[in-house]
Design a protein around this motif. Structure first.
Motif, PDB file in Angstrom:
ATOM      1  N   ASP A   1       0.800  -1.224   0.000  1.00 17.15           N
ATOM      2  CA  ASP A   1       0.000   0.000   0.000  1.00 17.15           C
ATOM      3  C   ASP A   1       0.835   1.277   0.000  1.00 17.15           C
ATOM      4  N   VAL A   2       0.231   2.306  -0.584  1.00 15.26           N
ATOM      5  CA  VAL A   2       0.957   3.554  -0.826  1.00 15.26           C
ATOM      6  C   VAL A   2       0.891   4.500   0.371  1.00 15.26           C
ATOM      7  N   ASP A   3       0.090   4.116   1.374  1.00 18.06           N
ATOM      8  CA  ASP A   3      -0.098   4.968   2.555  1.00 18.06           C
ATOM      9  C   ASP A   3      -0.421   4.039   3.726  1.00 18.06           C
ATOM     10  N   PRO A   4       0.045   4.365   4.946  1.00 18.02           N
ATOM     11  CA  PRO A   4      -0.263   3.487   6.087  1.00 18.02           C
ATOM     12  C   PRO A   4      -1.768   3.254   6.243  1.00 18.02           C
ATOM     13  N   ASP A   5      -2.564   4.285   5.972  1.00 13.89           N
ATOM     14  CA  ASP A   5      -4.021   4.123   6.091  1.00 13.89           C
ATOM     15  C   ASP A   5      -4.644   3.516   4.838  1.00 13.89           C
ATOM     16  N   GLY A   6      -3.804   3.122   3.893  1.00  8.25           N
ATOM     17  CA  GLY A   6      -4.294   2.435   2.699  1.00  8.25           C
ATOM     18  C   GLY A   6      -4.165   0.931   2.834  1.00  8.25           C
ATOM     19  N   ARG A   7      -3.713   0.467   4.016  1.00 11.37           N
ATOM     20  CA  ARG A   7      -3.590  -0.976   4.223  1.00 11.37           C
ATOM     21  C   ARG A   7      -4.932  -1.577   4.633  1.00 11.37           C
ATOM     22  N   ILE A   8      -5.201  -2.794   4.196  1.00 13.05           N
ATOM     23  CA  ILE A   8      -6.423  -3.472   4.650  1.00 13.05           C
ATOM     24  C   ILE A   8      -6.325  -3.642   6.159  1.00 13.05           C
ATOM     25  N   SER A   9      -5.150  -4.085   6.605  1.00 14.14           N
ATOM     26  CA  SER A   9      -4.910  -4.192   8.050  1.00 14.14           C
ATOM     27  C   SER A   9      -3.499  -3.694   8.312  1.00 14.14           C
ATOM     28  N   ASN A  10      -3.218  -3.373   9.567  1.00 12.01           N
ATOM     29  CA  ASN A  10      -1.882  -2.862   9.890  1.00 12.01           C
ATOM     30  C   ASN A  10      -0.801  -3.931   9.772  1.00 12.01           C
ATOM     31  N   ARG A  11      -1.197  -5.150   9.397  1.00 17.44           N
ATOM     32  CA  ARG A  11      -0.199  -6.208   9.214  1.00 17.44           C
ATOM     33  C   ARG A  11       0.249  -6.327   7.751  1.00 17.44           C
ATOM     34  N   ASP A  12      -0.207  -5.402   6.913  1.00 14.05           N
ATOM     35  CA  ASP A  12       0.071  -5.535   5.482  1.00 14.05           C
ATOM     36  C   ASP A  12       1.317  -4.764   5.059  1.00 14.05           C
ATOM     37  N   LEU A  13       1.755  -5.064   3.843  1.00 17.14           N
ATOM     38  CA  LEU A  13       2.977  -4.438   3.318  1.00 17.14           C
ATOM     39  C   LEU A  13       2.704  -3.044   2.772  1.00 17.14           C
ATOM     40  N   GLY A  14       3.770  -2.249   2.751  1.00 17.68           N
ATOM     41  CA  GLY A  14       3.647  -0.897   2.222  1.00 17.68           C
ATOM     42  C   GLY A  14       4.914  -0.452   1.508  1.00 17.68           C
ATOM     43  N   LEU A  15       4.738   0.591   0.717  1.00 22.43           N
ATOM     44  CA  LEU A  15       5.884   1.227   0.044  1.00 22.43           C
ATOM     45  C   LEU A  15       5.714   2.736   0.146  1.00 22.43           C
ATOM     46  N   TRP A  16       5.319   3.196   1.361  1.00 17.14           N
ATOM     47  CA  TRP A  16       5.111   4.639   1.520  1.00 17.14           C
ATOM     48  C   TRP A  16       6.384   5.360   1.972  1.00 17.14           C
ATOM     49  N   SER A  17       7.455   4.570   2.178  1.00 17.71           N
ATOM     50  CA  SER A  17       8.700   5.180   2.649  1.00 17.71           C
ATOM     51  C   SER A  17       9.888   4.534   1.936  1.00 17.71           C
ATOM     52  N   ASP A  18      10.940   5.323   1.724  1.00 17.18           N
ATOM     53  CA  ASP A  18      12.163   4.766   1.129  1.00 17.18           C
ATOM     54  C   ASP A  18      12.752   3.678   2.017  1.00 17.18           C
ATOM     55  N   GLU A  19      12.404   3.724   3.301  1.00 15.85           N
ATOM     56  CA  GLU A  19      12.943   2.705   4.219  1.00 15.85           C
ATOM     57  C   GLU A  19      12.445   1.296   3.899  1.00 15.85           C
ATOM     58  N   HIS A  20      11.360   1.197   3.124  1.00 15.04           N
ATOM     59  CA  HIS A  20      10.849  -0.137   2.770  1.00 15.04           C
ATOM     60  C   HIS A  20      11.667  -0.801   1.663  1.00 15.04           C
ATOM     61  N   ILE A  21      12.421   0.011   0.910  1.00 18.81           N
ATOM     62  CA  ILE A  21      13.041  -0.500  -0.326  1.00 18.81           C
ATOM     63  C   ILE A  21      13.979  -1.693  -0.074  1.00 18.81           C
ATOM     64  N   PRO A  22      14.907  -1.612   0.906  1.00 20.20           N
ATOM     65  CA  PRO A  22      15.880  -2.715   1.035  1.00 20.20           C
ATOM     66  C   PRO A  22      15.234  -4.086   1.298  1.00 20.20           C
ATOM     67  N   ALA A  23      14.166  -4.124   2.084  1.00 15.69           N
ATOM     68  CA  ALA A  23      13.546  -5.430   2.385  1.00 15.69           C
ATOM     69  C   ALA A  23      12.908  -6.031   1.130  1.00 15.69           C
ATOM     70  N   PHE A  24      12.320  -5.181   0.275  1.00 14.42           N
ATOM     71  CA  PHE A  24      11.784  -5.691  -0.990  1.00 14.42           C
ATOM     72  C   PHE A  24      12.926  -6.117  -1.915  1.00 14.42           C
ATOM     73  N   LYS A  25      14.000  -5.312  -1.921  1.00 17.16           N
ATOM     74  CA  LYS A  25      15.129  -5.607  -2.817  1.00 17.16           C
ATOM     75  C   LYS A  25      15.756  -6.963  -2.483  1.00 17.16           C
ATOM     76  N   ARG A  26      15.832  -7.235  -1.182  1.00 19.21           N
ATOM     77  CA  ARG A  26      16.420  -8.511  -0.753  1.00 19.21           C
ATOM     78  C   ARG A  26      15.623  -9.682  -1.342  1.00 19.21           C
ATOM     79  N   ILE A  27      14.306  -9.585  -1.310  1.00 19.57           N
ATOM     80  CA  ILE A  27      13.465 -10.663  -1.848  1.00 19.57           C
ATOM     81  C   ILE A  27      13.612 -10.736  -3.375  1.00 19.57           C
ATOM     82  N   ILE A  28      13.535  -9.575  -4.015  1.00 19.74           N
ATOM     83  CA  ILE A  28      13.539  -9.551  -5.488  1.00 19.74           C
ATOM     84  C   ILE A  28      14.866 -10.081  -6.038  1.00 19.74           C
TER      85      ILE A  28
END
Ligand SMILES: Cc1cc2nc3c(=O)[nH]c(=O)nc-3n(C[C@H](O)[C@H](O)[C@H](O)COP(=O)(O)O)c2cc1C
Length: 339
Positions: free
Chosen positions: A61-88
């Motif tokens: 989700d593009v915003d914390p309040d755009g998540r279905i639940s607070n347990r979901d993934l997001g990309l609203w911050s640059d800080e999320h990038i490394p964890a996605f990069k590791r998987i990809i």
């Protein structure tokens, strides 16, 4: 070689076969404030080892309040990038290509206080009442989609899927039964989605295809039918969507029209969109019998086949399906003795 096992190319995206891991939220496992964790790493990488051509990571989700639940993934911050990069990076090592499904849940954001949407009606009687976004706020969310796409590209995706289905924000805007606005985003039901597509396209390398999931019909009483979906998809295609991932429903409780629960129940919609708009499509929905998946590609119903629940049961679904069809399957060296 089977049709399902044959390679596929769309712009810069080259897949080893026609098998897609359908996006699936992993709600039960706490994401670390939007960032994927070791669960997600193992979950996605094992499907790449399992022979899948394209892994579409879950609704992100593009915003914390755009998540279905607070347990979901997001990309609203640059800080999320490394964890996605590791998987990809790891998906690529095993020959799979990677997509992230970018989304905003809108009025279906269960933990938001309050959720926002195009209009102030909840998606079901006992759900929180959403607040209608102002025109200015709608433009801000469009910008957030662009920012999330930039982060996904920085994380190394091969393509992006926009979530325009299942009653989430883009779907809410193009649904005449949900969107009762009288501004520019209400007078033209496709406007919000089209502007999201434009914002996202600006962030993609020119040759990277853009995918979009769409609900071809709604199930609520008075919901839209295929003709309306075709009109929306035509506008989305013209704005830059290269392939539609064709699902149905999700906008609210079903009325007299019910979703199918039989093999291939959504395939006719995929074929209809493919034929009417001359665009490639993914078919999804109870397609985990390999012969059925093969027939969907061979008959020209769809270009790619996505499997969701079948891959929850079996991370090696793709290898098993290709072997069942008599193909050579991409088995990791360490596992060859098992065969
Ligand atoms: C656990 C679970 C989570 C899901 N999460 C998503 C999601 O994040 N995004 C989405 O578009 N669809 C989601 N779906 C729907 C699937 O992608 C798929 O369209 C649906 O399950 C039908 O395919 P299947 O019959 O192969 O399971 C989810 C389905 C399941 C079972």
């Amino acid at each position: 070689m089977s049709h399902l096992g044959s390679p596929y190319k769309l712009k810069s995206l080259s897949l080893r076969n026609r098998i897609v891991m359908s996006p699936m939220c992993q709600y039960s496992v706490d994401a670390e404030d939007g960032a994927p964790n070791d669960w997600h790493f193992v979950h996605y990488v094992s499907r790449a080892v399992g022979g899948t051509g394209l892994v579409i990571m879950e609704m992100t989700d593009v915003d914390p309040d755009g998540r279905i639940s607070n347990r979901d993934l997001g990309l609203w911050s640059d800080e999320h990038i490394p964890a996605f990069k590791r998987i990809i990076d790891e998906l690529h090592k095993y020959g799979a290509k990677a997509a992230i499904q970018i989304a905003h849940a809108g009025r279906k954001a269960l933990d938001a206080e309050p959720p926002v949407g195009p209009w102030n009606e909840p998606f079901q009687a006992d759900a929180k009442k959403p607040r209608a976004l102002t025109t200015e706020e709608a433009w801000k969310v469009i910008g957030q989609f662009g920012d999330a796409a930039r982060r996904a590209v920085q994380a190394g995706v091969d393509t992006i899927e926009l979530h325009g289905a299942h009653g989430y924000l883009i779907h809410q805007f193009h649904s005449p039964g949900i969107n009762k606005r009288d501004d520019e985003f209400g007078r033209d039901y496709a406007k919000f989605g089209v502007e999201v597509i434009r914002a996202v396209k600006k962030e993609l390398p020119p040759d990277m295809p853009l995918l979009m999931r769409i609900s071809a019909i709604e199930y609520m009483d008075g919901g839209y039918g295929l003709d309306h979906a075709l009109e929306m998809c035509r506008a989305y295609r013209d704005a830059g969507v290269d392939l539609f991932d064709v699902s149905t429903g999700g906008e609210g409780p079903a009325g007299s029209r019910k979703p199918g629960n039989y093999p291939g129940y959504q395939v006719p919609f995929a074929r209809a969109i493919r034929e009417a708009l001359n665009v490639p499509v993914i078919a999804v929905g109870l397609l985990d019998d390999p012969k059925l998946a093969e027939s969907v590609v061979a008959n020209g119903d769809a270009d790619l086949v996505a499997v969701a629940r079948g891959m929850l049961r079996n991370p090696y679904w793709a290898i098993d399906a290709l072997r069942a069809l008599g193909d050579e399957a991409p088995i990791a060296k360490a596992y060859l003795r098992g065969y």
